[in-house]
Each structure stands twice: as C-alpha cells, then as structure tokens.
Write a protein that holds these residues in place. Structure first.
Motif, PDB file in Angstrom:
ATOM      1  N   CYS A 189       0.826  -1.476  -0.021  1.00 46.81           N
ATOM      2  CA  CYS A 189       0.145  -0.110  -0.009  1.00 46.81           C
ATOM      3  C   CYS A 189       0.766   1.216   0.089  1.00 46.81           C
ATOM      4  CB  CYS A 189      -0.855  -0.132   1.363  1.00 46.81           C
ATOM      5  SG  CYS A 189      -0.111   0.219   2.658  1.00 46.81           S
ATOM      6  N   LEU A 219       4.200  -3.112   8.690  1.00 43.42           N
ATOM      7  CA  LEU A 219       4.446  -2.955   7.187  1.00 43.42           C
ATOM      8  C   LEU A 219       5.657  -2.004   7.043  1.00 43.42           C
ATOM      9  CD1 LEU A 219       3.411  -3.056   4.015  1.00 43.42           C
ATOM     10  CD2 LEU A 219       3.064  -0.744   4.625  1.00 43.42           C
ATOM     11  N   GLY A 267      -2.407   7.022   2.576  1.00 40.85           N
ATOM     12  CA  GLY A 267      -1.414   5.891   1.986  1.00 40.85           C
ATOM     13  C   GLY A 267      -2.389   4.625   2.029  1.00 40.85           C
TER      14      GLY A 267
HETATM   15 FE1  SF4 Z   1      -2.422  -2.714   5.450  1.00 40.30          FE
HETATM   16 FE2  SF4 Z   1      -2.165  -0.302   6.967  1.00 40.30          FE
HETATM   17 FE3  SF4 Z   1      -1.492  -0.372   4.390  1.00 40.30          FE
HETATM   18 FE4  SF4 Z   1      -4.084  -0.614   5.099  1.00 40.30          FE
HETATM   19  S1  SF4 Z   1      -3.081   1.138   5.281  1.00 40.30           S
HETATM   20  S2  SF4 Z   1      -2.992  -2.028   3.516  1.00 40.30           S
HETATM   21  S3  SF4 Z   1      -4.107  -1.797   6.981  1.00 40.30           S
HETATM   22  S4  SF4 Z   1      -0.697  -1.562   6.191  1.00 40.30           S
END
Ligand code: SF4
Length: 428
Positions: free
Chosen positions: A31, A59, A148
C-alpha cells in the motif's frame, strides 16, 4: 557510435493505440504507506505520523528494513479496539499524540498525518485534524494530511498523494517568470547531476518537488514549466495544472535514450539550439552508452515479464527492450496513464502485451507459460516464483535505488543482469 545508430528505429506506431488487457481481481501489491520509506529521507525536516493499526506499523518497519534511528522521522499512532468501537474520541487522542511529538521534537517543521485503511474505516477526518493542528502549531509547524491507504492503490501512489498535498502549500511565483520544476523524489546525487546538465543546457532556474527542506517549497505560477521525473504522479500533475503550471511532455529519464529525450524536451522549451543540446549531453551520454554496452551482452535476447507493481514498468520496459535488447513477454502496470506515458508507449515494440490492473492467478498462469528469463514483481510474488525456479527482481528496489539519469543507466541495467548471473552460477 552515435546514440541513434546504437538503438533500433522508433517503431512506426509503437504501442500508443495498442489494446490493453484490463484485469480486475486479487492483487499482490504493497500500500501507499511504503512511500514514507523514501520520502522521510528526502524531506529532511518532515515527520510522517501514520494514523493506523499495528499492521500498518509492521508494514512500515519491514519495508524500512527495520531501521532503528535514534530519532526516527516516522511513526504510527495506533488506533486500538476502543477507538474502533467508538469508545474513545480519536481526535482528542490524536491531538495528544501530536502535541507530545512536537514538544519532544522541535526539529519537525512539517508533519504529515498519513491516513490508512483503519482511519478510513472509522471515518476519521484527517484533513480537519490537520487544519486544526496546523492552526495550533503554526507558524513553527505545518500539518498536512494524505492517504496511504491500501484500498485500490499501489505503493508509489503514496508519493503521489504526499506531493499532491504539498502543491497547495507552494508559494505563488510573482509575475510570469519562467522556471523549471522537476517533479518526483530523486536521490540527491541525481538531482545534482541534472542541475549541472540543465545549467549547461541554459535551462533555469530549476527547482525540485519535493524540496529537501519543508521550508523551501518552490514557488509556482503561470511561468512554471514542470517535467515529471516519475511516472506515477497523476494527482500531483493535476494539482500543478490547477496552480497554472504547464507540463513538458517527455519520456522518463531512464537509460541514455530516456534521459536524452527528457533533457532535450526541457531545453527545447527554453529555445536552446540543437547544437548546444548535443554538446551539453554528449560527454555523459557517451560514457553511459559505453558502460551499458558491457552489460548488454548479458541481457540481450533474454525475456522479461513485468507484474504490475511500481508504475515504473512501461519506462523500464522501453529501456530494457531498446537499449539492452531484451524481449518483453508482458508489461503489466497497476494503472496506465496514457497521457503521461504517451512518449513511452510510442517507443515500445509493436505487439507488446500490455496489461493494466491485476488478476494475479491468471497473470501467474501467463508467466508460467512464458517462462521468462526474469520476472519483475512485488515481494509477495518473488519467493513463490523463485521456488518454482524463476529468476525475479523486486520492483520496490527500483524505487529505492537511484536509477535516473546518464550516470545511473548502467546501475539500472546491472539490477537486471545481476540476478541472471546469480541464477546462471547456481545452475552450474
Ligand atoms: Fe494494511 Fe495499513 Fe496498508 Fe491498509 S494502510 S493495507 S491496513 S498496512
């Protein structure tokens, strides 16, 4: 040997009007939060506060290679179960977190509140929060917001959303004085090389978005001509157009051919004579061509399959096919901006299979059937494909590494040659 003689002729039609296989289905992409990993290095007095979950924090940590800084410039304000259940006032919590952060870190001049899937699910209005906090902390700290979130986005869209949020903050350029704005995060070494080349071409003043410091946002006005350095900046371009700036259409500065065309497009707007353009570009272009020649032997005739991930796929495919003689098995891209990529599409070999969006299972089937020499893909697909015996290249590495400009052309080619050499050694 001249550049023209070393390259295949530009195809009569290219892929400008070619049919595009449009796919929708399960996708394997990171993402937009990922953009923080390179943006926080680029804007040196900015801080990125993700308003998200533990997943978002993980992440970021893993995308950043678990970098531990004494004073990191990104963090996650975790939305917990109480917030999700509506038991706590998220705005109060957020104000408390931001106040503590700014008290502790007087070096922060620009704070981005970065939206995520969880903040969007609970409909936390980060733009109002940013306005409220900006009022409270101005003039010392400016607070902006962007999303994001991973829903229907790709990881480079984080940079697009961030830069688009900066555009309204750019001061107005008084009068109609002409200036060049280079748009898209570039490594500083690349910016410095381009500055030297633009000076030799008589193009200036030259400014960059994003700027290295938040307080030095470039001015913008009707005299601003902007040129995109990255192909994934559709929203930013729209915001710049709305401020009266005019885009210079050009291929992207990847490889000798792309860099030459990109610099030339700007120089022509400044009315630089063709002879001066050729003289200014020749030394760096000749060096780069010689360096590429050595790598071309290893890549020529090999096939490459692009999974859609970074939105750099089409300029990369053009570079690999035209300058290194690679065969394009499929060029997938998450989103095809036909206008911004028109010059690139025109140079792709006719008949190239272009795909937009993703249905990952179908695309994996096509890739297995093709058995390409190298597949360019996201981290999630790389391991399974390697386990099946395929050679892969992580597309995210192409965003983290300085690859634009003449002096980086051979480094870019090496990024593709190295995994093939490694595989060949393993097979011996
Ligand atoms: Fe996953 Fe957070 Fe990215 Fe959404 S914003 S895809 S919950 S890491």
């Amino acid at each position: 040997m001249s550049a023209a003689a070393a390259l295949p002729a530009v195809p009569a039609h290219g892929c400008g009007d070619a049919p595009v296989l449009r796919e929708r289905g399960q996708r394997e992409v990171f993402c937009g939060l990922t953009g923080i990993v390179w943006l926080h290095r680029k804007i040196q007095d900015a801080f990125f506060l993700v308003v998200g979950s533990r997943t978002c924090a993980h992440l970021l940590q893993s995308a950043a290679g678990v970098m531990i800084f004494a004073e990191p410039r990104f963090a996650t304000a975790i939305i917990d179960e109480r917030d999700l259940a509506g038991l706590a006032d998220c705005n109060d919590e957020l104000d408390r977190v931001v106040t503590r952060l700014i008290e502790r870190r007087p070096d922060i001049k620009l704070l981005f509140l970065v939206g995520s899937c969880p903040s969007e699910v609970i409909k936390l209005d980060l733009s109002r929060a940013a306005q409220r906090l900006s009022r409270r902390f101005s003039p010392g700290v400016r607070v902006l917001n962007y999303s994001g979130s991973g829903i229907e986005t790709t990881f480079t869209q984080g940079e697009d959303a961030c830069l688009a949020a900066l555009v309204p903050e750019m001061p107005a350029e008084p009068g109609t004085a002409r200036s060049l704005l280079v748009v898209g995060a570039l490594a500083e070494v690349v910016e410095d090389q381009f500055l030297r080349l633009f000076a030799a071409l008589g193009v200036g003043p030259v400014r960059f978005l994003p700027s290295r410091r938040a307080a030095e946002l470039p001015p913008i006005g009707p005299g601003t001509r902007y040129i995109l350095a990255q192909p994934f900046l559709g929203d930013t371009a729209r915001a710049l157009d709305a401020r009266g700036a005019t885009r210079i259409a050009a291929p992207f500065p990847l490889g000798v051919e792309g860099t030459t065309a990109w610099l030339t497009a700007a120089a022509e707007v400044w009315g630089t004579p063709a002879g001066r353009i050729a003289d200014a570009i020749a030394p760096a272009a000749t060096r780069a061509r010689a360096a590429l020649g050595r790598i071309r032997e290893r890549l020529s005739g090999k096939s490459v399959f692009f999974f859609p991930d970074s939105q750099l796929e089409i300029p990369l495919a053009r570079f690999l096919s035209r300058e290194l003689g690679m065969r394009l098995a499929e060029v997938g891209t998450p989103y095809l901006h036909k206008q911004h990529l028109a010059e690139e599409l025109a140079m792709l070999p006719e008949g190239t299979l272009l795909s937009e969006g993703q249905h990952v299972e179908r695309q994996l089937d096509r890739c297995r059937a093709e058995k390409p020499d190298i597949a360019v893909c996201g981290l999630g697909l790389a391991n399974p494909l390697e386990a099946e015996g395929m050679t892969t290249k992580w597309s995210i590495e192409l965003v983290f590494t300085p690859i634009q400009g003449f002096d980086q052309a051979a480094d870019l080619a090496e990024l593709f040659a190295r995994p093939l050499v490694r595989r060949a050694k393993l097979m011996v």
